[in-house]
Design a protein around this motif. Structure first.
Motif, PDB file in Angstrom:
ATOM      1  N   VAL A  41       0.754  -1.244  -0.033  1.00  0.00           N
ATOM      2  CA  VAL A  41       0.108  -0.009  -0.017  1.00  0.00           C
ATOM      3  C   VAL A  41       0.861   1.226   0.063  1.00  0.00           C
ATOM      4  O   VAL A  41       0.557   2.102  -0.622  1.00  0.00           O
ATOM      5  N   ALA A  42       1.895   1.268   0.905  1.00  0.00           N
ATOM      6  CA  ALA A  42       2.781   2.392   0.609  1.00  0.00           C
ATOM      7  C   ALA A  42       3.407   2.852  -0.575  1.00  0.00           C
ATOM      8  O   ALA A  42       3.639   3.936  -1.103  1.00  0.00           O
ATOM      9  N   GLY A  43       3.804   1.645  -1.294  1.00  0.00           N
ATOM     10  CA  GLY A  43       4.528   1.799  -2.487  1.00  0.00           C
ATOM     11  C   GLY A  43       3.378   2.209  -3.618  1.00  0.00           C
ATOM     12  O   GLY A  43       3.796   3.071  -4.481  1.00  0.00           O
ATOM     13  N   GLN A  44       2.160   2.004  -3.334  1.00  0.00           N
ATOM     14  CA  GLN A  44       1.025   2.319  -4.200  1.00  0.00           C
ATOM     15  C   GLN A  44       0.866   4.110  -3.906  1.00  0.00           C
ATOM     16  O   GLN A  44       0.907   4.773  -4.936  1.00  0.00           O
ATOM     17  N   ILE A  45       0.847   4.240  -2.756  1.00  0.00           N
ATOM     18  CA  ILE A  45       0.906   6.052  -2.347  1.00  0.00           C
ATOM     19  C   ILE A  45       1.984   6.415  -2.910  1.00  0.00           C
ATOM     20  O   ILE A  45       1.964   7.630  -3.361  1.00  0.00           O
ATOM     21  N   ALA A  46       3.219   5.892  -2.698  1.00  0.00           N
ATOM     22  CA  ALA A  46       4.460   6.506  -3.290  1.00  0.00           C
ATOM     23  C   ALA A  46       4.468   6.709  -4.788  1.00  0.00           C
ATOM     24  O   ALA A  46       5.320   7.649  -5.243  1.00  0.00           O
ATOM     25  N   SER A  47       3.780   6.056  -5.461  1.00  0.00           N
ATOM     26  CA  SER A  47       3.777   5.991  -7.004  1.00  0.00           C
ATOM     27  C   SER A  47       2.902   7.435  -7.715  1.00  0.00           C
ATOM     28  O   SER A  47       3.020   7.440  -8.598  1.00  0.00           O
ATOM     29  N   VAL A  48       1.823   7.742  -6.797  1.00  0.00           N
ATOM     30  CA  VAL A  48       1.332   8.868  -7.266  1.00  0.00           C
ATOM     31  C   VAL A  48       1.648  10.131  -6.820  1.00  0.00           C
ATOM     32  O   VAL A  48       2.661  10.207  -6.166  1.00  0.00           O
ATOM     33  N   SER A  49       0.859  11.316  -7.398  1.00  0.00           N
ATOM     34  CA  SER A  49       1.588  12.615  -7.153  1.00  0.00           C
ATOM     35  C   SER A  49       1.484  12.954  -5.742  1.00  0.00           C
ATOM     36  O   SER A  49       0.622  12.848  -4.822  1.00  0.00           O
ATOM     37  N   PRO A  50       2.995  13.270  -5.066  1.00  0.00           N
ATOM     38  CA  PRO A  50       2.951  13.801  -3.894  1.00  0.00           C
ATOM     39  C   PRO A  50       2.190  15.023  -3.520  1.00  0.00           C
ATOM     40  O   PRO A  50       1.768  15.189  -2.308  1.00  0.00           O
ATOM     41  N   GLU A  51       2.033  15.890  -4.501  1.00  0.00           N
ATOM     42  CA  GLU A  51       1.396  16.985  -4.129  1.00  0.00           C
ATOM     43  C   GLU A  51      -0.275  16.665  -4.048  1.00  0.00           C
ATOM     44  O   GLU A  51      -0.917  17.301  -3.094  1.00  0.00           O
ATOM     45  N   ALA A  52      -0.676  15.654  -4.661  1.00  0.00           N
ATOM     46  CA  ALA A  52      -2.083  15.422  -4.440  1.00  0.00           C
ATOM     47  C   ALA A  52      -2.285  14.826  -3.138  1.00  0.00           C
ATOM     48  O   ALA A  52      -3.191  14.875  -2.698  1.00  0.00           O
ATOM     49  N   VAL A  53      -1.509  14.056  -2.806  1.00  0.00           N
ATOM     50  CA  VAL A  53      -1.451  13.130  -1.471  1.00  0.00           C
ATOM     51  C   VAL A  53      -1.554  14.101  -0.540  1.00  0.00           C
ATOM     52  O   VAL A  53      -2.260  14.196   0.378  1.00  0.00           O
ATOM     53  N   ARG A  54      -0.718  15.376  -0.253  1.00  0.00           N
ATOM     54  CA  ARG A  54      -0.670  16.104   0.650  1.00  0.00           C
ATOM     55  C   ARG A  54      -1.716  16.848   0.438  1.00  0.00           C
ATOM     56  O   ARG A  54      -2.396  17.422   1.792  1.00  0.00           O
ATOM     57  N   ALA A  55      -2.392  17.440  -0.517  1.00  0.00           N
ATOM     58  CA  ALA A  55      -3.879  18.194  -0.819  1.00  0.00           C
ATOM     59  C   ALA A  55      -4.802  17.099  -0.141  1.00  0.00           C
ATOM     60  O   ALA A  55      -5.782  17.878   0.813  1.00  0.00           O
ATOM     61  N   SER A  56      -5.063  16.123  -0.458  1.00  0.00           N
ATOM     62  CA  SER A  56      -6.175  15.376   0.068  1.00  0.00           C
ATOM     63  C   SER A  56      -6.110  15.265   1.674  1.00  0.00           C
ATOM     64  O   SER A  56      -7.171  15.299   2.209  1.00  0.00           O
ATOM     65  N   ARG A  57      -4.918  14.849   2.069  1.00  0.00           N
ATOM     66  CA  ARG A  57      -4.883  14.945   3.455  1.00  0.00           C
ATOM     67  C   ARG A  57      -5.011  16.001   4.155  1.00  0.00           C
ATOM     68  O   ARG A  57      -5.632  15.972   5.412  1.00  0.00           O
ATOM     69  N   ARG A  58      -4.707  17.120   3.717  1.00  0.00           N
ATOM     70  CA  ARG A  58      -4.850  18.394   4.406  1.00  0.00           C
ATOM     71  C   ARG A  58      -6.267  18.794   4.327  1.00  0.00           C
ATOM     72  O   ARG A  58      -6.915  19.210   5.512  1.00  0.00           O
ATOM     73  N   CYS A  59      -6.968  18.615   3.257  1.00  0.00           N
ATOM     74  CA  CYS A  59      -8.250  18.910   3.509  1.00  0.00           C
ATOM     75  C   CYS A  59      -9.260  17.856   4.142  1.00  0.00           C
ATOM     76  O   CYS A  59     -10.247  18.401   4.910  1.00  0.00           O
ATOM     77  N   ARG A  73     -11.550  18.185  11.662  1.00  0.00           N
ATOM     78  CA  ARG A  73     -11.197  18.971  12.947  1.00  0.00           C
ATOM     79  C   ARG A  73     -11.960  20.282  12.914  1.00  0.00           C
ATOM     80  O   ARG A  73     -12.675  20.545  14.025  1.00  0.00           O
ATOM     81  N   LEU A  74     -12.599  20.830  11.731  1.00  0.00           N
ATOM     82  CA  LEU A  74     -13.129  22.088  11.931  1.00  0.00           C
ATOM     83  C   LEU A  74     -14.409  21.951  11.206  1.00  0.00           C
ATOM     84  O   LEU A  74     -15.444  23.114  11.247  1.00  0.00           O
ATOM     85  N   GLY A  75     -15.051  20.996  10.611  1.00  0.00           N
ATOM     86  CA  GLY A  75     -16.325  20.828   9.992  1.00  0.00           C
ATOM     87  C   GLY A  75     -16.238  20.958   8.430  1.00  0.00           C
ATOM     88  O   GLY A  75     -15.330  21.092   7.983  1.00  0.00           O
ATOM     89  N   TYR A  76     -17.551  20.589   8.071  1.00  0.00           N
ATOM     90  CA  TYR A  76     -17.882  20.496   6.547  1.00  0.00           C
ATOM     91  C   TYR A  76     -17.216  21.661   5.848  1.00  0.00           C
ATOM     92  O   TYR A  76     -16.781  21.766   4.824  1.00  0.00           O
ATOM     93  N   HIS A  77     -17.860  23.012   6.154  1.00  0.00           N
ATOM     94  CA  HIS A  77     -17.814  24.233   5.650  1.00  0.00           C
ATOM     95  C   HIS A  77     -16.155  24.622   5.435  1.00  0.00           C
ATOM     96  O   HIS A  77     -15.556  25.261   4.430  1.00  0.00           O
ATOM     97  N   ALA A  78     -15.458  24.259   6.725  1.00  0.00           N
ATOM     98  CA  ALA A  78     -13.949  24.431   6.769  1.00  0.00           C
ATOM     99  C   ALA A  78     -13.354  23.728   5.684  1.00  0.00           C
ATOM    100  O   ALA A  78     -12.244  24.176   5.060  1.00  0.00           O
ATOM    101  N   GLY A  79     -13.623  22.472   5.671  1.00  0.00           N
ATOM    102  CA  GLY A  79     -12.801  21.644   4.687  1.00  0.00           C
ATOM    103  C   GLY A  79     -13.246  21.935   3.060  1.00  0.00           C
ATOM    104  O   GLY A  79     -12.509  21.760   2.278  1.00  0.00           O
ATOM    105  N   LEU A  80     -14.449  22.327   2.932  1.00  0.00           N
ATOM    106  CA  LEU A  80     -14.875  22.877   1.655  1.00  0.00           C
ATOM    107  C   LEU A  80     -13.951  24.003   1.331  1.00  0.00           C
ATOM    108  O   LEU A  80     -13.569  24.156   0.137  1.00  0.00           O
ATOM    109  N   ALA A  81     -13.804  24.807   2.221  1.00  0.00           N
ATOM    110  CA  ALA A  81     -13.074  25.997   1.999  1.00  0.00           C
ATOM    111  C   ALA A  81     -11.695  25.862   1.583  1.00  0.00           C
ATOM    112  O   ALA A  81     -10.888  26.237   0.797  1.00  0.00           O
ATOM    113  N   MET A  82     -11.029  24.774   2.407  1.00  0.00           N
ATOM    114  CA  MET A  82      -9.672  24.506   2.185  1.00  0.00           C
ATOM    115  C   MET A  82      -9.618  23.684   0.820  1.00  0.00           C
ATOM    116  O   MET A  82      -8.462  23.908  -0.009  1.00  0.00           O
TER     117      MET A  82
END
Length: 261
Positions: free
Chosen positions: A198-216, A222-231
Protein backbone atom coordinates in the motif's frame (compact mmCIF):
# COMPACT_ATOMS: atom_id res chain seq x y z
CA UNK A 1 17.64 -3.95 -1.04
CA UNK A 2 16.67 -2.20 2.19
CA UNK A 3 18.82 0.82 3.03
CA UNK A 4 19.40 1.36 6.77
CA UNK A 5 18.75 4.94 7.95
CA UNK A 6 18.52 4.88 11.74
CA UNK A 7 19.05 2.22 14.40
CA UNK A 8 18.86 2.62 18.17
CA UNK A 9 17.32 0.90 21.17
CA UNK A 10 13.81 2.19 20.40
CA UNK A 11 13.35 2.06 16.64
CA UNK A 12 15.06 1.24 13.37
CA UNK A 13 14.40 2.99 10.07
CA UNK A 14 15.20 1.80 6.57
CA UNK A 15 14.12 2.30 2.95
CA UNK A 16 12.97 -1.10 1.66
CA UNK A 17 11.77 0.41 -1.62
CA UNK A 18 11.92 3.80 -3.38
CA UNK A 19 9.90 6.48 -1.62
CA UNK A 20 8.99 4.26 1.36
CA UNK A 21 10.51 4.54 4.83
CA UNK A 22 9.92 1.60 7.17
CA UNK A 23 10.12 2.42 10.88
CA UNK A 24 10.21 -0.59 13.21
CA UNK A 25 9.55 -0.10 16.92
CA UNK A 26 12.12 -2.37 18.55
CA UNK A 27 11.73 -1.29 22.19
CA UNK A 28 11.44 -4.48 24.25
CA UNK A 29 9.32 -6.22 25.25
CA UNK A 30 6.16 -4.45 24.07
CA UNK A 31 7.13 -1.34 22.15
CA UNK A 32 7.06 1.08 25.08
CA UNK A 33 7.98 4.71 24.52
CA UNK A 34 9.80 7.07 26.82
CA UNK A 35 9.18 10.79 26.51
CA UNK A 36 12.52 11.19 24.74
CA UNK A 37 11.78 8.36 22.33
CA UNK A 38 8.61 10.11 21.21
CA UNK A 39 10.60 13.27 20.53
CA UNK A 40 13.11 11.25 18.52
CA UNK A 41 10.42 9.55 16.44
CA UNK A 42 8.75 12.91 15.76
CA UNK A 43 12.07 14.29 14.54
CA UNK A 44 12.59 11.24 12.30
CA UNK A 45 9.16 11.64 10.72
CA UNK A 46 9.82 15.33 10.10
CA UNK A 47 13.08 14.42 8.33
CA UNK A 48 11.59 11.58 6.33
CA UNK A 49 10.69 13.59 3.27
CA UNK A 50 13.38 16.26 3.43
CA UNK A 51 16.32 13.95 4.11
CA UNK A 52 15.18 10.60 2.71
CA UNK A 53 12.78 11.59 -0.12
CA UNK A 54 10.03 9.57 1.53
CA UNK A 55 6.55 9.64 0.05
CA UNK A 56 5.07 7.27 2.62
CA UNK A 57 6.09 5.84 6.01
CA UNK A 58 5.17 2.41 7.38
CA UNK A 59 5.23 2.13 11.18
CA UNK A 60 5.31 -1.39 12.63
CA UNK A 61 6.15 -3.06 15.92
CA UNK A 62 8.20 -6.16 16.61
CA UNK A 63 7.38 -9.31 18.51
CA UNK A 64 4.05 -9.32 20.31
CA UNK A 65 3.19 -5.63 20.05
CA UNK A 66 2.81 -2.67 17.76
CA UNK A 67 3.12 -0.55 20.90
CA UNK A 68 1.55 -0.47 24.34
CA UNK A 69 2.39 3.20 24.81
CA UNK A 70 4.26 4.91 27.61
CA UNK A 71 6.90 3.48 29.89
CA UNK A 72 4.97 3.54 33.16
CA UNK A 73 8.17 3.23 35.20
CA UNK A 74 9.16 6.65 33.91
CA UNK A 75 6.07 8.31 35.42
CA UNK A 76 6.61 11.13 37.92
CA UNK A 77 3.72 12.46 39.99
CA UNK A 78 4.45 16.11 39.26
CA UNK A 79 2.56 18.59 37.13
CA UNK A 80 5.75 19.46 35.27
CA UNK A 81 6.49 15.88 34.24
CA UNK A 82 2.89 15.15 33.24
CA UNK A 83 2.78 18.26 31.06
CA UNK A 84 6.13 17.45 29.47
CA UNK A 85 4.98 13.92 28.66
CA UNK A 86 1.66 15.18 27.30
CA UNK A 87 3.35 17.67 25.00
CA UNK A 88 5.79 15.08 23.67
CA UNK A 89 3.06 12.53 22.94
CA UNK A 90 0.62 15.05 21.49
CA UNK A 91 3.40 16.52 19.36
CA UNK A 92 4.22 13.11 17.90
CA UNK A 93 0.59 12.29 17.10
CA UNK A 94 -0.01 15.69 15.54
CA UNK A 95 3.17 15.32 13.47
CA UNK A 96 1.92 11.96 12.19
CA UNK A 97 -1.41 13.39 11.03
CA UNK A 98 -0.33 16.82 9.84
CA UNK A 99 3.14 16.09 8.46
CA UNK A 100 3.75 16.07 4.69
CA UNK A 101 4.20 12.29 4.47
CA UNK A 102 1.33 9.82 5.02
CA UNK A 103 1.90 7.14 7.67
CA UNK A 104 0.56 3.59 7.63
CA UNK A 105 0.26 1.78 10.96
CA UNK A 106 0.95 -1.93 10.53
CA UNK A 107 -0.52 -3.23 13.79
CA UNK A 108 1.23 -6.52 14.39
CA UNK A 109 0.07 -7.30 17.94
CA UNK A 110 -0.96 -5.47 21.11
CA UNK A 111 -1.99 -1.94 20.07
CA UNK A 112 -2.81 -0.44 23.43
CA UNK A 113 -2.85 2.83 25.33
CA UNK A 114 -0.55 5.41 23.82
CA UNK A 115 0.29 2.93 21.08
CA UNK A 116 -3.39 2.76 20.16
CA UNK A 117 -3.65 6.55 20.01
CA UNK A 118 -0.52 6.70 17.86
CA UNK A 119 -2.13 4.20 15.46
CA UNK A 120 -5.29 6.33 15.37
CA UNK A 121 -3.19 9.31 14.26
CA UNK A 122 -1.95 7.37 11.23
CA UNK A 123 -3.64 7.68 7.85
CA UNK A 124 -4.30 3.95 7.37
CA UNK A 125 -4.31 1.08 9.86
CA UNK A 126 -3.64 -2.44 8.59
CA UNK A 127 -3.69 -5.16 11.24
CA UNK A 128 -2.63 -8.75 11.58
CA UNK A 129 -5.42 -11.09 12.66
CA UNK A 130 -3.85 -11.67 16.07
CA UNK A 131 -3.74 -7.95 16.89
CA UNK A 132 -5.52 -6.50 19.92
CA UNK A 133 -6.71 -2.90 20.30
CA UNK A 134 -7.52 -1.15 23.55
CA UNK A 135 -7.32 2.01 25.64
CA UNK A 136 -6.90 0.62 29.18
CA UNK A 137 -5.77 3.90 30.78
CA UNK A 138 -8.71 3.94 33.23
CA UNK A 139 -7.13 0.94 34.98
CA UNK A 140 -4.20 3.25 35.81
CA UNK A 141 -6.28 6.23 36.85
CA UNK A 142 -5.71 7.96 33.53
CA UNK A 143 -7.44 8.51 30.18
CA UNK A 144 -6.31 8.27 26.54
CA UNK A 145 -4.96 11.79 26.20
CA UNK A 146 -2.57 13.18 23.55
CA UNK A 147 -5.53 13.43 21.10
CA UNK A 148 -6.98 10.02 22.06
CA UNK A 149 -10.29 11.30 23.42
CA UNK A 150 -10.73 13.25 20.16
CA UNK A 151 -9.63 10.69 17.60
CA UNK A 152 -11.45 7.58 18.82
CA UNK A 153 -15.00 9.02 18.81
CA UNK A 154 -14.36 10.68 15.43
CA UNK A 155 -13.56 7.25 14.08
CA UNK A 156 -16.11 4.97 15.76
CA UNK A 157 -18.70 7.28 17.34
CA UNK A 158 -19.39 8.34 20.92
CA UNK A 159 -20.85 5.09 22.20
CA UNK A 160 -18.18 2.73 20.93
CA UNK A 161 -15.41 5.11 21.99
CA UNK A 162 -16.75 5.41 25.52
CA UNK A 163 -17.30 1.66 25.75
CA UNK A 164 -13.61 1.12 25.07
CA UNK A 165 -12.46 3.96 27.33
CA UNK A 166 -14.74 3.30 30.31
CA UNK A 167 -14.46 -0.48 30.42
CA UNK A 168 -10.71 -0.39 29.67
CA UNK A 169 -11.15 -3.74 27.92
CA UNK A 170 -9.24 -4.61 24.74
CA UNK A 171 -10.94 -5.99 21.64
CA UNK A 172 -9.64 -8.41 19.05
CA UNK A 173 -8.73 -7.50 15.49
CA UNK A 174 -12.01 -8.70 14.00
CA UNK A 175 -14.03 -6.49 16.35
CA UNK A 176 -11.73 -3.53 15.78
CA UNK A 177 -12.12 -3.99 12.03
CA UNK A 178 -15.90 -4.30 12.33
CA UNK A 179 -16.31 -0.98 14.15
CA UNK A 180 -13.87 0.87 11.89
CA UNK A 181 -10.63 1.11 13.85
CA UNK A 182 -8.64 -1.13 11.52
CA UNK A 183 -9.05 -0.47 7.81
CA UNK A 184 -7.82 -3.88 6.65
CA UNK A 185 -7.07 -7.28 8.17
CA UNK A 186 -4.48 -9.69 6.84
CA UNK A 187 -2.79 -12.86 8.04
CA UNK A 188 0.02 -12.06 10.45
CA UNK A 189 2.75 -13.29 8.11
CA UNK A 190 1.43 -11.08 5.30
CA UNK A 191 1.19 -7.86 7.33
CA UNK A 192 4.49 -6.20 6.45
CA UNK A 193 4.27 -7.12 2.78
CA UNK A 194 0.75 -5.72 2.54
CA UNK A 195 1.67 -2.49 4.34
CA UNK A 196 4.67 -1.99 2.06
CA UNK A 197 2.49 -2.73 -0.96
CA UNK A 198 0.00 0.00 0.00
CA UNK A 199 2.86 2.38 0.81
CA UNK A 200 4.36 1.70 -2.59
CA UNK A 201 1.04 2.53 -4.25
CA UNK A 202 0.93 5.84 -2.37
CA UNK A 203 4.56 6.56 -3.27
CA UNK A 204 3.79 6.04 -6.96
CA UNK A 205 1.20 8.81 -7.25
CA UNK A 206 1.52 12.58 -7.07
CA UNK A 207 2.95 13.70 -3.71
CA UNK A 208 1.28 17.10 -4.21
CA UNK A 209 -2.11 15.44 -4.63
CA UNK A 210 -1.50 13.23 -1.60
CA UNK A 211 -0.67 16.23 0.58
CA UNK A 212 -3.68 18.16 -0.69
CA UNK A 213 -6.10 15.31 -0.02
CA UNK A 214 -4.78 14.70 3.49
CA UNK A 215 -4.91 18.39 4.33
CA UNK A 216 -8.53 18.78 3.25
CA UNK A 217 -9.64 15.68 5.15
CA UNK A 218 -7.86 16.77 8.34
CA UNK A 219 -9.36 20.26 8.22
CA UNK A 220 -12.87 18.91 7.61
CA UNK A 221 -12.63 16.42 10.49
CA UNK A 222 -11.23 19.01 12.86
CA UNK A 223 -13.23 22.09 11.88
CA UNK A 224 -16.26 20.79 10.01
CA UNK A 225 -17.69 20.50 6.50
CA UNK A 226 -17.57 24.17 5.53
CA UNK A 227 -13.97 24.62 6.65
CA UNK A 228 -12.98 21.53 4.68
CA UNK A 229 -14.84 22.79 1.61
CA UNK A 230 -13.08 26.16 1.91
CA UNK A 231 -9.72 24.41 2.07
CA UNK A 232 -10.62 22.28 -0.94
CA UNK A 233 -11.57 25.41 -2.89
CA UNK A 234 -8.33 27.12 -1.88
CA UNK A 235 -6.14 24.20 -2.96
CA UNK A 236 -7.84 23.15 -6.21
CA UNK A 237 -6.41 25.80 -8.55
CA UNK A 238 -2.78 25.68 -7.29
CA UNK A 239 -2.90 21.87 -7.45
CA UNK A 240 -4.35 21.97 -10.98
CA UNK A 241 -1.51 24.25 -12.11
CA UNK A 242 1.23 22.26 -10.35
CA UNK A 243 4.02 20.38 -12.12
CA UNK A 244 2.51 17.14 -10.83
CA UNK A 245 -0.84 17.87 -12.48
CA UNK A 246 0.78 18.82 -15.78
CA UNK A 247 2.98 15.70 -15.73
CA UNK A 248 0.10 13.43 -14.71
CA UNK A 249 -2.14 14.58 -17.55
CA UNK A 250 0.69 14.44 -20.08
CA UNK A 251 1.54 10.89 -19.01
CA UNK A 252 -2.10 9.86 -19.37
CA UNK A 253 -2.33 11.26 -22.91
CA UNK A 254 1.02 9.73 -23.89
CA UNK A 255 0.07 6.38 -22.32
CA UNK A 256 3.12 6.16 -20.05
CA UNK A 257 3.82 6.07 -16.34
CA UNK A 258 4.02 9.57 -14.78
CA UNK A 259 7.37 10.83 -13.48
CA UNK A 260 6.48 12.89 -10.41
CA UNK A 261 9.26 14.93 -8.84
Amino acid sequence: MSKQIVANSVFEASMPRPGVVLVQIVSKPLGVFTVQARRELKALLERARADYSARCVVLIGTGAAFSVGSNIREFEATAEWIESARLAETGLNEAIELGPVPVIAACNGHTLGGGAVMALACDIRIAGRSAKFGVPEAKLGAMPTATGTMRLPLLVGRGQALRLMLTAQPIDAEEAYRIGIFDELVDDDKLLDRALEVAGQIASVSPEAVRASRRCVSVALRLGYHAGLAMESEITIPLGLSDDAIEGKAAFVEKRAPRFK
